[in-house]
Design an enzyme around this catalytic site. Structure first.
Site, PDB file in Angstrom:
ATOM      1  N   ALA A  99      30.039  46.476  45.380  1.00 43.95           N
ATOM      2  CA  ALA A  99      30.869  45.404  45.348  1.00 43.95           C
ATOM      3  C   ALA A  99      30.663  44.517  44.504  1.00 43.95           C
ATOM      4  O   ALA A  99      29.645  44.547  43.699  1.00 43.95           O
ATOM      5  CB  ALA A  99      31.155  45.071  46.764  1.00 43.95           C
ATOM      6  N   HIS A 100      31.541  43.544  44.239  1.00 42.01           N
ATOM      7  CA  HIS A 100      31.330  42.289  43.362  1.00 42.01           C
ATOM      8  C   HIS A 100      29.987  41.483  43.754  1.00 42.01           C
ATOM      9  O   HIS A 100      29.885  41.128  44.951  1.00 42.01           O
ATOM     10  CB  HIS A 100      32.493  41.519  43.390  1.00 42.01           C
ATOM     11  CG  HIS A 100      33.114  40.799  44.817  1.00 42.01           C
ATOM     12  ND1 HIS A 100      34.317  40.038  44.572  1.00 42.01           N
ATOM     13  CD2 HIS A 100      32.714  41.049  45.887  1.00 42.01           C
ATOM     14  CE1 HIS A 100      34.457  39.854  45.853  1.00 42.01           C
ATOM     15  NE2 HIS A 100      33.601  40.522  46.677  1.00 42.01           N
ATOM     16  N   ASN A 101      29.366  41.098  42.514  1.00 47.08           N
ATOM     17  CA  ASN A 101      28.305  40.205  42.711  1.00 47.08           C
ATOM     18  C   ASN A 101      26.893  40.896  43.367  1.00 47.08           C
ATOM     19  O   ASN A 101      26.051  40.029  43.673  1.00 47.08           O
ATOM     20  CB  ASN A 101      28.650  38.853  43.189  1.00 47.08           C
ATOM     21  CG  ASN A 101      29.653  38.336  42.458  1.00 47.08           C
ATOM     22  OD1 ASN A 101      30.910  38.236  43.137  1.00 47.08           O
ATOM     23  ND2 ASN A 101      29.465  37.648  41.448  1.00 47.08           N
ATOM     24  N   ARG A 140      33.757  44.287  39.249  1.00 48.43           N
ATOM     25  CA  ARG A 140      33.090  43.106  38.508  1.00 48.43           C
ATOM     26  C   ARG A 140      33.056  41.990  39.379  1.00 48.43           C
ATOM     27  O   ARG A 140      33.380  41.801  40.767  1.00 48.43           O
ATOM     28  CB  ARG A 140      34.231  42.676  37.489  1.00 48.43           C
ATOM     29  CG  ARG A 140      35.779  42.166  38.244  1.00 48.43           C
ATOM     30  CD  ARG A 140      36.775  41.929  37.057  1.00 48.43           C
ATOM     31  NE  ARG A 140      36.555  41.225  36.083  1.00 48.43           N
ATOM     32  CZ  ARG A 140      37.460  40.798  35.064  1.00 48.43           C
ATOM     33  NH1 ARG A 140      38.666  41.239  34.981  1.00 48.43           N
ATOM     34  NH2 ARG A 140      36.983  39.822  34.281  1.00 48.43           N
ATOM     35  N   GLN A 172      39.476  37.959  39.627  1.00 48.80           N
ATOM     36  CA  GLN A 172      37.952  38.209  39.341  1.00 48.80           C
ATOM     37  C   GLN A 172      37.643  37.993  38.206  1.00 48.80           C
ATOM     38  O   GLN A 172      38.098  38.504  37.254  1.00 48.80           O
ATOM     39  CB  GLN A 172      37.550  39.545  40.040  1.00 48.80           C
ATOM     40  CG  GLN A 172      37.960  39.964  41.529  1.00 48.80           C
ATOM     41  CD  GLN A 172      36.989  39.377  42.604  1.00 48.80           C
ATOM     42  OE1 GLN A 172      35.930  39.683  42.762  1.00 48.80           O
ATOM     43  NE2 GLN A 172      37.903  38.518  43.289  1.00 48.80           N
TER      44      GLN A 172
END
Lengths: 355, 355, 355
Positions: C241-243, C220, C200
């Site tokens: 969670a990511h994004n 991240r 990531q």
């Protein structure tokens, strides 16, 4: 921090792809199509992203041959069969690596513990009796490794992880921050209105290539062990109770909870916040959709769900009232009664006409 | 590590049972029936385990007199009324105990804190102003005990626990790794489109013999205190919001969440991932099944549930669509209308026949 | 510990209110109506609390003018338009403040990190390369601040927090104990039956005045960043969670989980344990009730729900069986068929009568 720099040709070779365009184009990072600049390489994974790809300022694109033929906006490509896999591989190229080895001066390591020379042990790590840390394993700061815990090689254990309960960890395992492995299982014998604690004597066995997210709790077994087989991947805030067994390459998304002594097969995929009761068996290749509640054995591969769809709240309230009423409405009888009534009416009608 | 060794006769005495067979048989551990070897003692708790018991290689079995009469495969027994309770007691005999006392050199303890001589304070523990740690309490490494926190005697606090918010902990309390007690409650006054933080001034009061799992969050009260009465047991990843009160000997399984100012009675059992809204009252002796959502007071003891059963996903999708439709289907009217129509038809038929 | 002491007149001025009674009445704390003693000030927020207010031993009451006119039991008041907001403001007056500045001798800070002179860095904190800690920010003991993390001014970071993934934190941000920000997102490319980890490379960007509870996990981004805008407030045990992107002033209660790449608008309120799937958009001003599952875009502001109401377990089992049957019961057809049959009967009856 110097950005990593790679030539297009070299990146293509790393993903066993073919480059098209300027072999010595310098690329400094991966980026999404929308954000990418000239120094970035981006990937295109399906026709539906072609418009984004055409508008992208990326210096190069990772594509299939079929996708490339539809892109005349760019000059530099890496052509592969599976752009998403190529992207996954390149993330490792651009990742900032942990390169330190050795033991920080503030780490407290019991004299009976064995730590590989090529391992890294961060500040304020505490390692107990008889522990083992394998080659090239990175233990970040403030980790607690309790007595009799063993960790294989090339693992990554992030800060504030607690490893206890004589847990054994395989190779290439990643455990993210603040996760607890080997904590005491929730075992109590009720007697005369009180809960009598059952000391937990089993352990946790974690295979190779397992990945566990942050803030997870994986309890040690009561007598036998809790087991995660090779290749299991687990997201954040997941609860694995004592004596659970999870088969190879099964994936559990965030916030799943698996109650005690349940066995899950190989290659399963559980979406977020799935709950599974204790003492059941789930076979291989089972998918469970998000927030489902699993209360029975699953012996057939396939996809399973529970819950109700989201509705505007006033609509939902009306449906919810009806859900209560369902208990006393003989649904399947209703249909039969309707069929029966229909037949009676038709009989009446035809008799009537005959008169 | 020397395994602990016990004679059959001695183990029988510890559980107030009667031994049958070789009094000086040496046993080195507890094990499940399937895994046990000659050096192990296992327990049999019901007729349904008799086949496993007969096939077990265990050196001795803990059984009732009635179970023993059906087991001629083994020679050594401990006979008790409640084998599961006897097993629970023996787990403590075979458990590896923490025996260290004293304060590790790296612990940071404020001069105003009082730590009993018989307590153990691990490496990198931080203890603030006016704290108290009682006799024989074990504080594992890297724990944070913030100002004005008091902990009773014979407690076990595992690594990375954060105790703050002037929390008061009773005797014989066990708090597992990475749990946070006394964190700030989620209190905000909305005003002009912004959230105005309400500083939380209450505390957390934890009774005696309470057990809290790993990665739990138990918030301090806003003005009054959050309270866990004696004998409460809590599994991992549980959320207890500000000003919740939980009655004596109530059990909360993993991933439960109790919203602010809710009161739960004594001797309740909540299965995993139960959610309870704020500002309600739940009486004594209430069982809630897994993943249920509690949105109203419960004034009658009993068992309560919500949710839908798991189905194969395509089946589920059809049922879910119908759940939406329920909002506009007058279910109980349907039955009444059917009854009415049936009566009409019968009336028609009889009139018709009379003609 | 000396209690803080304030005169009634001074407290009134702090909340821009008017005092009634004894200007120099000494008050030592806030308390709820039921618990308050003569040294306390309590607040009354609605007519329904008037009986509690009349019975309260509080030395003074914060009220509206309308409420005061109904209270002849007390002599000392602070009169404001919004007593709850006044209470929120006064909690800060009575809160015990962290006043220490400087760096504890045991903190490990990389030479390239920049820490403001007015910041406080607690014991056993570890701060990596290129980090920044702003003015008057408090970093409690045992926090981990990994390389390239930046934290603004007047922040509060409680013990055992892990900040990694090059996270950037704004001003006046509060992050409670044992939370992990910037951990690796759950990204894997499946290939030939195995999960290939996607390193990531994105980060986490946290705006100003954000509040994050204890034991949260905020990952991240994969390539781009995970974003929390200004004024977002998040309770305990929440998964981001990511994004994910969360709009300004949105509130997430405990145990919510937001899957990857989902965007949530401004001024939303999600109750406890809400789950949201990945890759969807939720507009501004959306309320989601507790434990709801959001699987689709929400483009209209409003309130949304899912789940079923709690029932006594035997009642629930009957309703749950019917939920399964719903899949094969054409509900809306049933109503149409009933209407049709009713018409047929009426036609039969009228024809019959005419004969």
């Amino acid at each position: 921090m110097n950005p990593r720099q790679f030539r297009l040709e070299d990146l293509a070779r790393l993903v066993q792809g073919e480059y098209v365009g300027q072999s010595d184009l310098i690329l400094e990072g991966l980026a999404s199509l929308d954000v990418a600049q000239a120094k970035h390489i981006a990937f295109v994974n399906a026709d539906k992203y072609l418009d984004h790809a055409r508008a992208s300022k990326a210096g190069a694109l990772i594509v299939t041959a079929a996708l490339k033929s539809q892109l005349d906006t760019h000059n530099n490509f890496i052509i592969v069969d599976n752009p998403y896999l190529a992207f996954a591989i390149l993330t490792h190229v651009f990742e900032k690596k942990h390169t330190q080895q050795g033991i920080e001066s503030t780490a407290q390591i019991h004299s009976s513990a064995i730590v590989a020379d090529s391992a890294y042990i961060g500040h304020y790590v505490v390692i107990g009796e008889n522990c083992v840390v394998g080659d090239e394993t990175v233990i970040q700061s403030q980790v607690k490794i309790d007595d009799d815990v063993e960790i294989g090689k090339q693992c990554f254990i992030d800060s504030h992880v607690t490893l206890t309960g004589e847990t054994k960890v395989g190779d290439r395992v990643r455990i993210h921050a603040n996760t607890v492995i080997g904590g005491e299982g929730f075992g109590f014998a009720p007697y005369q209105g009180k809960w009598n604690r059952i000391a937990q004597l089993g352990s946790v066995k974690i295979g190779n290539d397992v990945r566990i997210g942050s803030n997870c709790s994986i309890d040690r077994g009561a007598l036998d062990d809790t087991i995660l087989e090779d290749g299991v991947i687990i997201d954040n805030l997941v609860q694995i109770a004592h004596n659970v067994k999870i088969g190879a390459n099964t994936a559990l998304a965030a916030k799943c909870g698996i109650a005690g002594s349940t066995t899950i097969g190989k290659n399963c995929v559980f979406a977020g916040a799935v709950g599974v009761v204790g003492h059941i068996n789930i076979t291989d290749n089972v998918t469970i959709t998000g927030m489902s509640m699993v209360t029975k054995n699953i012996s057939e591969a396939g996809s399973y769900s529970s819950g109700t769809p989201m509705l505007e709240s006033l609509h939902w309230k009306r449906a919810a009232v009806r859900f209560k009423q369902l208990a006393d409405v003989p649904l399947t009888q209703l249909v039969k009664r309707l069929d029966h009534i229909q037949a009676q009416i038709e009989s009446l009608e035809s008799t009537f006409k005959r008169k």
